[in-house]
Design an enzyme around this catalytic site. Structure first.
Site, PDB file in Angstrom:
ATOM      1  N   ASP A 188       0.806  -1.129   0.049  1.00  0.00           N
ATOM      2  CA  ASP A 188      -0.154  -0.061   0.081  1.00  0.00           C
ATOM      3  C   ASP A 188       0.971   1.307  -0.081  1.00  0.00           C
ATOM      4  O   ASP A 188       2.122   0.982   0.035  1.00  0.00           O
ATOM      5  CB  ASP A 188      -1.025  -0.047   1.340  1.00  0.00           C
ATOM      6  CG  ASP A 188      -0.136   0.368   2.570  1.00  0.00           C
ATOM      7  OD1 ASP A 188       1.013   0.375   2.439  1.00  0.00           O
ATOM      8  OD2 ASP A 188      -0.663   0.364   3.685  1.00  0.00           O
ATOM      9  N   ASP A 190       1.535   4.598   2.332  1.00  0.00           N
ATOM     10  CA  ASP A 190       1.102   5.276   3.763  1.00  0.00           C
ATOM     11  C   ASP A 190       1.649   6.935   3.583  1.00  0.00           C
ATOM     12  O   ASP A 190       2.581   6.971   3.397  1.00  0.00           O
ATOM     13  CB  ASP A 190       1.827   4.615   4.808  1.00  0.00           C
ATOM     14  CG  ASP A 190       1.493   3.077   4.843  1.00  0.00           C
ATOM     15  OD1 ASP A 190       0.572   2.600   5.213  1.00  0.00           O
ATOM     16  OD2 ASP A 190       2.660   2.254   4.420  1.00  0.00           O
ATOM     17  N   ASP A 258      -3.187   4.396   2.848  1.00  0.00           N
ATOM     18  CA  ASP A 258      -3.573   4.654   4.247  1.00  0.00           C
ATOM     19  C   ASP A 258      -3.337   6.256   4.394  1.00  0.00           C
ATOM     20  O   ASP A 258      -2.141   6.614   4.213  1.00  0.00           O
ATOM     21  CB  ASP A 258      -2.622   3.814   5.143  1.00  0.00           C
ATOM     22  CG  ASP A 258      -3.220   2.498   5.315  1.00  0.00           C
ATOM     23  OD1 ASP A 258      -4.249   2.273   4.768  1.00  0.00           O
ATOM     24  OD2 ASP A 258      -2.612   1.612   5.596  1.00  0.00           O
TER      25      ASP A 258
HETATM   26  P1  GTP Z   1       4.242  -2.405   2.774  1.00  0.00           P
HETATM   27  O1  GTP Z   1       3.102  -1.628   2.926  1.00  0.00           O
HETATM   28  O2  GTP Z   1       3.945  -3.854   2.754  1.00  0.00           O
HETATM   29  O3  GTP Z   1       5.263  -1.771   1.965  1.00  0.00           O
HETATM   30  O4  GTP Z   1       4.886  -2.439   4.349  1.00  0.00           O
HETATM   31  P2  GTP Z   1       4.915  -1.098   5.332  1.00  0.00           P
HETATM   32  O5  GTP Z   1       5.817  -1.362   6.526  1.00  0.00           O
HETATM   33  O6  GTP Z   1       4.525   0.076   4.854  1.00  0.00           O
HETATM   34  O7  GTP Z   1       3.410  -1.773   6.316  1.00  0.00           O
HETATM   35  P3  GTP Z   1       2.113  -1.200   6.466  1.00  0.00           P
HETATM   36  O8  GTP Z   1       1.618  -0.539   5.639  1.00  0.00           O
HETATM   37  O9  GTP Z   1       1.349  -2.381   6.966  1.00  0.00           O
HETATM   38  O10 GTP Z   1       2.511  -0.222   7.775  1.00  0.00           O
HETATM   39  C1  GTP Z   1       3.135   0.933   7.667  1.00  0.00           C
HETATM   40  C2  GTP Z   1       3.145   1.489   9.296  1.00  0.00           C
HETATM   41  O11 GTP Z   1       1.750   1.980   9.648  1.00  0.00           O
HETATM   42  C3  GTP Z   1       3.811   0.552  10.144  1.00  0.00           C
HETATM   43  O12 GTP Z   1       4.949   1.062  10.893  1.00  0.00           O
HETATM   44  C4  GTP Z   1       2.730   0.317  11.127  1.00  0.00           C
HETATM   45  O13 GTP Z   1       3.103   0.129  12.305  1.00  0.00           O
HETATM   46  C5  GTP Z   1       1.838   1.212  10.986  1.00  0.00           C
HETATM   47  N1  GTP Z   1       0.442   0.884  11.123  1.00  0.00           N
HETATM   48  C6  GTP Z   1      -0.529  -0.025  10.092  1.00  0.00           C
HETATM   49  N2  GTP Z   1      -1.474  -0.021  10.908  1.00  0.00           N
HETATM   50  C7  GTP Z   1      -1.625   0.579  11.735  1.00  0.00           C
HETATM   51  C8  GTP Z   1      -2.571   0.748  12.978  1.00  0.00           C
HETATM   52  O14 GTP Z   1      -3.778   0.117  13.002  1.00  0.00           O
HETATM   53  N3  GTP Z   1      -2.381   1.392  14.004  1.00  0.00           N
HETATM   54  C9  GTP Z   1      -1.112   2.225  14.027  1.00  0.00           C
HETATM   55  N4  GTP Z   1      -0.873   3.076  15.075  1.00  0.00           N
HETATM   56  N5  GTP Z   1      -0.191   2.051  13.054  1.00  0.00           N
HETATM   57  C10 GTP Z   1      -0.463   1.219  12.142  1.00  0.00           C
HETATM   58 MN    MN Z   2       2.877   0.382   3.591  1.00  0.00          MN
HETATM   59 MN    MN Z   3      -0.190   0.788   5.511  1.00  0.00          MN
END
Ligand code: GTP
Ligand code: MN
Ligand code: MN
Length: 328
Positions: A188, A190, A258
């Site tokens: 995704d 972020d 996100d």
């Molecule tokens: P990919 O998206 O697969 O590239 O990996 P990513 O490291 O970006 O993972 P992800 O998008 O799932 O998460 C990104 C960051 O958002 C991470 O550091 C998570 O800790 C944070 N995060 C994701 N979901 C939540 C949540 O529900 N609450 C909080 N506080 N943080 C979140």
């Molecule tokens: Mn991510």
């Molecule tokens: Mn995410």
């Protein structure tokens, strides 16, 4: 001595937040296997085992070279018999397929499997009542399960930035998550949004969401839960990215995006939290903060003020770890 291979005995600090873990992984076959085991354990609600496998994988990722023999790992944390005792894989393909639908977690997938639903076709035919997010997730399943490239992330950043500044002048947006850690692709994209004047960011999220043209569907996080890192307003959404390069016959493709909004006073904490990595770096920060190695309460985690990530590390008594080295 001549003729004898030199084996390096590795030495590594206990917590991921004390280590530097770049994207260069010398032990990918081992860490891939451990990640799969972790995923399986989590899908089976065996959280303890899941965490143990994740921590073992995180530790192997940080090593400066490939492991040639078990003797090199002697005395390392996280690799005890407990964490490496392997049980047969019991999670099924159906669980992986169904939890791959946006808005569907392990519990829902298990319930459907018990009712005889094992794939998307059976789900569509079953007449199950889906919520809005799940309906969109099912509709855009293929798009959402295709990795997002850095170029796509940059294109989305430009669009979101425009939408955000059109509803609040001076608002700032930062790419977080895996892309901030330097990953070339992700599941995704972020973003963290703030405004340099405290309070001006309030009410921003609903306005951004109503700049409808690019948003398909969203699943909101809780408004303001009590815990510190989670108290930010967020929107987990499916984004309509125009002009997807590989499929010129289609006008757009769906991408998971996100969005998180934080007041400027909390920006550094939000940035650290949403940069991750989620599997090890962030959880280990909480373990590191406690005296006995068990995670410290989320609400006690950041009971101080900081204007930058550097200040947070300094306050915790940690050497600064740049985002590109937080890939544990
Ligand atoms: P990919 O998206 O697969 O590239 O990996 P990513 O490291 O970006 O993972 P992800 O998008 O799932 O998460 C990104 C960051 O958002 C991470 O550091 C998570 O800790 C944070 N995060 C994701 N979901 C939540 C949540 O529900 N609450 C909080 N506080 N943080 C979140
Ligand atoms: Mn991510
Ligand atoms: Mn995410």
């Amino acid at each position: 001595r001549a003729g004898e291979p030199e084996v390096e005995v590795f030495s590594v600090p206990s917590y991921a937040c004390q280590r530097r873990t770049s994207l260069e992984n010398h032990n990918a076959p081992l860490t891939d296997a451990l990640s799969l085991l972790a995923e399986n354990a989590e899908l089976n609600d065996e959280e303890g085992r899941g965490v143990a496998f994740r921590r073992a994988a995180a530790l192997l990722k940080t090593l400066p070279s490939a492991v040639m023999s078990a003797s090199q790992l002697r005395g390392l944390p996280c690799l005890g018999e407990h964490s490496l005792r392997v049980r047969p894989l019991t999670s099924s393909r159906s669980q992986l397929v169904l939890t791959g639908i946006f808005g569907v977690g392990a519990k829902t997938a298990d319930r459907w499997i018990r009712e005889g639903i094992h794939d998307l076709h059976q789900l569509r035919a079953s007449g199950q009542v889906l919520n809005r997010a799940q309906r969109a997730g099912l509709q855009h399943y293929a798009d959402i399960n295709q990795p997002v490239t850095r170029a796509e992330a940059d294109a989305i950043e430009a669009i979101v930035e425009k939408a955000v500044s059109s509803v609040l002048r001076g608002a700032q947006i930062v790419l977080t998550g895996g892309f901030r850690r330097g990953k070339p692709s992700g599941h995704d994209v972020d973003f963290l949004i703030t405004h340099p004047e405290e309070g001006r960011e309030e009410g921003l999220m609903p306005k951004v969401k109503t700049t409808r043209n690019s948003y398909l569907e969203s699943k909101d996080g809780p408004g303001r839960p009590p815990s510190n890192m989670d108290r930010f307003e967020r929107c987990l959404s499916i984004f309509k990215l125009p002009g997807a390069a590989e499929t010129p016959q289609r006008a757009w493709r769906a991408v998971r995006v996100d969005l998180v909004v934080s007041p400027i006073s909390q920006f550094a904490f939000a940035l650290l939290g949403w940069t991750g990595s989620k599997v090890s770096f962030r959880p280990d920060l909480r373990c590191y903060r406690s005296s006995d190695g068990s995670p410290v309460r989320q609400s006690l985690m950041f009971d101080f003020c900081a204007a930058s990530e550097e200040e947070i590390f300094a306050h915790l008594g940690l050497e600064f770890v740049p985002p590109s080295e937080r890939n544990a």
